[in-house]
Design a protein around this motif. Structure first.
Motif, short mmCIF file in Angstrom:
data_model
loop_
_atom_site.label_atom_id
_atom_site.label_comp_id
_atom_site.label_asym_id
_atom_site.label_seq_id
_atom_site.Cartn_x
_atom_site.Cartn_y
_atom_site.Cartn_z
N LEU A 209 38.69 -23.86 32.13
CA LEU A 209 39.91 -23.41 30.97
C LEU A 209 40.90 -24.32 30.68
O LEU A 209 41.10 -24.64 29.42
CB LEU A 209 40.39 -21.98 31.57
N ARG B 46 37.98 -8.19 23.22
CA ARG B 46 38.00 -9.32 24.60
C ARG B 46 38.78 -10.49 24.62
O ARG B 46 39.37 -10.95 25.51
CB ARG B 46 36.26 -9.80 24.97
N LEU B 47 38.67 -11.16 23.36
CA LEU B 47 39.44 -12.43 23.25
C LEU B 47 40.87 -11.88 23.07
O LEU B 47 41.95 -12.85 23.94
CB LEU B 47 39.18 -13.09 21.87
N GLU C 168 42.35 -9.68 24.58
CA GLU C 168 42.82 -9.38 26.02
C GLU C 168 42.98 -10.63 26.92
O GLU C 168 43.77 -10.60 27.69
CB GLU C 168 41.71 -8.25 26.75
N SER C 169 42.24 -11.45 26.83
CA SER C 169 42.13 -12.60 27.54
C SER C 169 43.51 -13.42 26.80
O SER C 169 44.19 -13.93 27.94
CB SER C 169 41.13 -13.68 26.96
N ARG D 152 46.46 -11.81 28.89
CA ARG D 152 46.31 -12.07 30.18
C ARG D 152 47.00 -13.47 30.32
O ARG D 152 47.94 -13.68 31.11
CB ARG D 152 45.30 -12.18 30.83
N GLY D 153 46.60 -14.54 29.69
CA GLY D 153 47.30 -15.94 29.46
C GLY D 153 48.66 -15.89 29.36
O GLY D 153 49.69 -16.51 30.13
N HIS E 30 44.34 -21.37 23.60
CA HIS E 30 43.21 -20.73 23.60
C HIS E 30 42.49 -19.95 22.74
O HIS E 30 41.32 -20.25 22.45
CB HIS E 30 43.58 -19.43 24.78
#
Length: 324
Positions: free
Chosen positions: A108, A134-135, A137-138, A141-142, A265
């Protein structure tokens, strides 16, 4: 892996730092290298005295530069040793960063590092391409890893409220010549050789409204510069807000680091961001937003995320201008 070198890591970090996003592309930072340590300093001569009197957006920009430098250093094989606001007697010193322990950058981190020079800010609508949950949510989190919170605004009513606040702020600022003059100071005409500000190729002459409409900054005010907006790009995209629990200088820097992690990201997945900070530059509207839509947390950035097929180069100041 290439041979590690602290000097190479320092050089990579400084080069990467200048590619960070900043309000109106002001690039309000400078770097100084002493031994094996970089000092990241806020360049207050580039602060926006009307819309950013407290320097909040300036420090968010510097926080984005700090995350960019840390990512570049990790890609060179070192965990960065960072101190935030290390000297109370030097308020302009945002952070120091030096190569710490050796490490192997994970996948990553390398992906994020690969997007540093590719990431672009968008200033119009997006193509009608849905973003995977899902993206999002990712990305959230970041942001949390950097001490901030990214909240997608899902409820249509809340999106309309946020759009209305942006419209109201834009209307107020448009009536205040101080805001307008400050904005066009950073608008660049076609063919400009300046290495800061927003070039005419990077903003629309007449924006095509989204639904609901999140108005763009009027960089074309009084001169008609800019490009024709793509009529196919009229989607609002995913509206999101970056918030922090506190609202001091450390939180502003954390918000900038979280923002840049999110942007890099997202860029790796072909997703760009459009920023709307108008309502955050008016204290009453920002407080309303904090209480009514942000669960009491302090909003630091409002953005839309989406897919665009329009990519414009944005100028960056040369190292000779920012490296002391």
């Amino acid at each position: 892996m290439s041979i590690r070198s602290p000097k190479r890591a320092l050089d990579a970090a400084v080069e990467a730092g200048r590619w960070a996003p900043s309000v109106h592309n002001t690039q309000p930072w400078s770097f100084a290298v002493t031994g094996e340590e970089i000092s990241l300093r806020a360049d207050t001569s580039r602060k926006l005295p009307v819309s950013d009197a407290a320097g909040r957006e300036l420090l968010i920009s510097c926080g984005a530069a700090l995350f960019t430098m840390s990512t570049a250093m990790r890609c060179e094989g070192y965990e960065p040793a960072v101190r935030i606001l290390p000297d109370p007697d030097r308020p302009g010193l945002v952070a120091t960063i030096r190569p710490g322990e050796e490490l192997e950058a994970d996948e990553l981190t390398r992906v994020l590092g690969g997007e540093i020079e590719r990431r672009r800010t968008h200033r119009a609508g997006f193509a009608d391409v849905p973003l995977p949950d899902r993206l999002i949510e990712s990305l959230a989190r970041g942001a949390m890893r950097e001490g901030a919170k990214l909240t997608p605004i899902r409820a249509p009513a809340a999106v309309h409220v946020l759009a209305a606040l942006t419209q109201a702020a834009q209307g107020v600022q448009a009536q205040d010549e101080r805001f307008s003059l400050e904005l066009i100071r950073w608008s660049r005409p076609p063919g400009s050789t300046r290495t800061d500000g927003v070039p005419a190729e990077a903003y629309p002459r007449e924006p095509v409204p989204t639904e609901p409409d999140f108005p763009q900054r009027r960089y074309s005010w009084r001169h008609g510069w800019g490009t024709r907006a793509e009529p196919a790009e009229v989607s609002t995209g995913v509206v999101a807000v970056v918030t922090t629990r506190g609202d001091g200088r450390e939180e502003w820097i954390a918000a900038g680091q979280a923002l840049q992690r999110v942007l890099l990201h997202a860029s790796a997945h072909g997703v760009s961001a459009a920023f709307h900070t108008q309502a955050l530059e008016l204290d009453l509207l920002r407080e309303f937003l904090r209480q009514e839509l942000c669960s009491g947390e302090y909003p630091q950035m409002v953005m839309r995320l989406g897919v665009t097929f329009d990519s414009k180069d944005v100028p960056r100041r040369p190292l000779t201008d920012i490296l002391e």
